[in-house]
Design a protein around this motif. Structure first.
Motif, PDB file in Angstrom:
ATOM      1  N   UNK A 141       0.833  -1.208   0.000  1.00 23.42           N
ATOM      2  CA  UNK A 141       0.000   0.000   0.000  1.00 23.42           C
ATOM      3  C   UNK A 141       0.872   1.264   0.000  1.00 23.42           C
ATOM      4  N   UNK A 142       2.112   1.155   0.464  1.00 16.01           N
ATOM      5  CA  UNK A 142       3.005   2.319   0.454  1.00 16.01           C
ATOM      6  C   UNK A 142       3.503   2.646  -0.950  1.00 16.01           C
ATOM      7  N   UNK A 143       3.546   1.669  -1.833  1.00 15.17           N
ATOM      8  CA  UNK A 143       4.081   1.884  -3.178  1.00 15.17           C
ATOM      9  C   UNK A 143       3.236   2.859  -3.986  1.00 15.17           C
ATOM     10  N   UNK A 144       3.869   3.837  -4.581  1.00 11.56           N
ATOM     11  CA  UNK A 144       3.150   4.841  -5.370  1.00 11.56           C
ATOM     12  C   UNK A 144       3.943   5.204  -6.612  1.00 11.56           C
ATOM     13  N   UNK A 145       3.339   5.575  -7.749  1.00  8.86           N
ATOM     14  CA  UNK A 145       1.886   5.572  -7.982  1.00  8.86           C
ATOM     15  C   UNK A 145       1.393   4.169  -8.344  1.00  8.86           C
ATOM     16  N   UNK A 146       0.185   3.867  -7.845  1.00  9.84           N
ATOM     17  CA  UNK A 146      -0.414   2.559  -8.115  1.00  9.84           C
ATOM     18  C   UNK A 146      -1.814   2.826  -8.639  1.00  9.84           C
ATOM     19  N   UNK A 147      -1.901   3.183  -9.950  1.00 10.27           N
ATOM     20  CA  UNK A 147      -3.148   3.701 -10.523  1.00 10.27           C
ATOM     21  C   UNK A 147      -4.393   2.899 -10.140  1.00 10.27           C
ATOM     22  N   UNK A 148      -5.386   3.607  -9.606  1.00 11.25           N
ATOM     23  CA  UNK A 148      -6.661   2.991  -9.276  1.00 11.25           C
ATOM     24  C   UNK A 148      -6.754   2.485  -7.849  1.00 11.25           C
TER      25      UNK A 148
END
Lengths: 282, 282
Positions: free
Chosen positions: A15-22
């Motif tokens: 959940x920390x990983x970004x960007x994770x589109x959607x």
């Protein structure tokens, strides 16, 4: 860290990983589903994950993990991820060496009718999006929660059998019956990328790669196969186009209420395997 | 959630809160200390926090929490926060009603020489920034880690006594000997703000308010009292000035390598108390 701790960390890194589109991530809350709901979900799931690591049956550990996860106001945050992580944690604790697809398949295939009953009970704790069942399987509709247990017991179905009923339309179920193929693909890919960026960043990268390879089954259930295929194509374009295209893609998915949640579940499972094998470290 | 889970969640909400000038947060990594090191630290601390919740001695639970926290490559992430959280968790598990300053002070005052010895052992696990001890207390320098234990035992010092030696220069120690005053002030303030924004956001707000009220003792130790006072004044200006001033303040602290870490520790402790009392929910 032990297997249960690695699973909790995998949920947090995913959940920390970004960007994770959607999807919700470190840089994006949705209106009613926020980053901190996922933090609380990961904390609450700890008890069930530890039970899996100590050898509890898969169904019991899964129900406990989902009950713990649900102690926050955001609703279903990590149901699918836990359905992958619980057998993976149990298999890791039982494995002699590095975790293999055979180890977790053995755990999946050894499940019982009691595991299936606990799986149905887990639906009593969380509001999970599920499609209509086939006409001949209405008695087994997971949305009935524990009310469906008599039908499960009458037909003597194990948890593996129940998931096999849905493996064509749900990629978490397809992992169970298909040697956790995408989970291990993700772990291998994370291992390749491990020296290039922090763990949560390569998780986000791998999310986009997975999304570009196969249509997300949660999107297909909620919006139909055409939309899921179009998301897949746009993920591919985003991968080729760089940060601005990824950001525009992310914005448009949020606007359209499209949430490729199954792909995020598989990233969490892949992060767990890579952590457990020591290929990714924090 | 039980007390140990609330403590783990408090650690996660604290680091998720942004902007938190000078500290790692959801939107800011430092070069060698990243958001995900704090995620791993919170996961690893779980075992020690659960020990505290199950009645283990404070020193033993603290050493276990620090050892677990240290299983990541970022170094010391949450040492000070855990030194507050461990007695708070133990006190919550023992309290009859809502946690009070008296409950946790009773736990602090009941510590033993064995707790002090375990506290010194905890320094063997993590690289904690500590100032020179007074001339007459060199034998008790915490930087000696477990090598200082014979001197602690010879003088029959409890953990409370050891922290009392440093409570003028260290606001975590000052909480121990001062009824956890700032921790409970923070919890009350969080309760007031609870309806206005999500938990991590009010944590960040309260961080800035605490920083504006008193100079951070970690900044004072690392950069001197004048710098700490100037940071306090600038925090006040940032509070009055709005988001852009806060952002500029954050940038300048990072450029100068100034890290008000003690204030962040107190926010984590305050978040725990507010969660435990049900005043803040996720």
């Amino acid at each position: 860290m032990n297997a249960a701790e690695n699973a909790q960390l995998a949920l947090l890194l995913e959940v920390a990983g970004t960007p994770k589109p959607g999807n919700v991530d470190r840089a994006r809350d949705l209106p009613d589903l926020r980053f901190e709901h996922f933090l609380a979900g990961a904390v609450g799931a700890g008890l069930g994950l530890r039970a899996a690591g100590e050898g509890a049956p898969v169904g019991e550990a899964f129900e406990q993990a989902v009950a713990g996860m649900s102690q926050q106001a955001g609703g279903n945050t990590q149901f699918g991820a836990l359905l992958l992580l619980v057998p993976l944690v149990k298999a890791t604790a039982e494995a002699r060496g590095d975790l293999t697809p055979e180890d977790v398949t053995r755990v999946a295939e050894s499940t019982t009718t009691e595991d299936a009953a606990d799986f149905y009970r887990a639906f009593d704790h969380a509001d999970v999006y599920v499609d209509d069942p086939p006409k001949d399987a209405e008695a087994l509709d997971v949305r009935r929660g524990s009310d469906a247990i008599p039908a499960v017991e009458e037909r003597d179905l194990t948890l593996y059998d129940v998931l096999a009923l849905g493996d064509e339309d749900d990629d978490v179920a397809a992992e169970w019956t298909g040697s956790f193929e995408r989970t291990f693909w993700t772990a291998d890919r994370l291992a390749e990328l491990a020296d290039s960026a922090p763990a949560s960043a390569i998780g986000a990268r791998t999310y986009l790669e997975l999304l570009a390879r196969e249509p997300d089954t949660l999107v297909a259930k909620q919006h139909g196969p055409k939309v899921a295929e179009s998301v897949r194509v746009r993920a591919q374009e985003a991968l080729e186009g760089g940060p601005e295209v990824v950001e525009a893609f992310a914005e448009s998915l949020v606007e359209d209420g499209i949430n490729p949640g199954t792909t995020a579940d598989i990233v969490a499972a892949g992060l767990f395997v890579a952590l457990a094998r020591g290929e990714v470290t924090v």
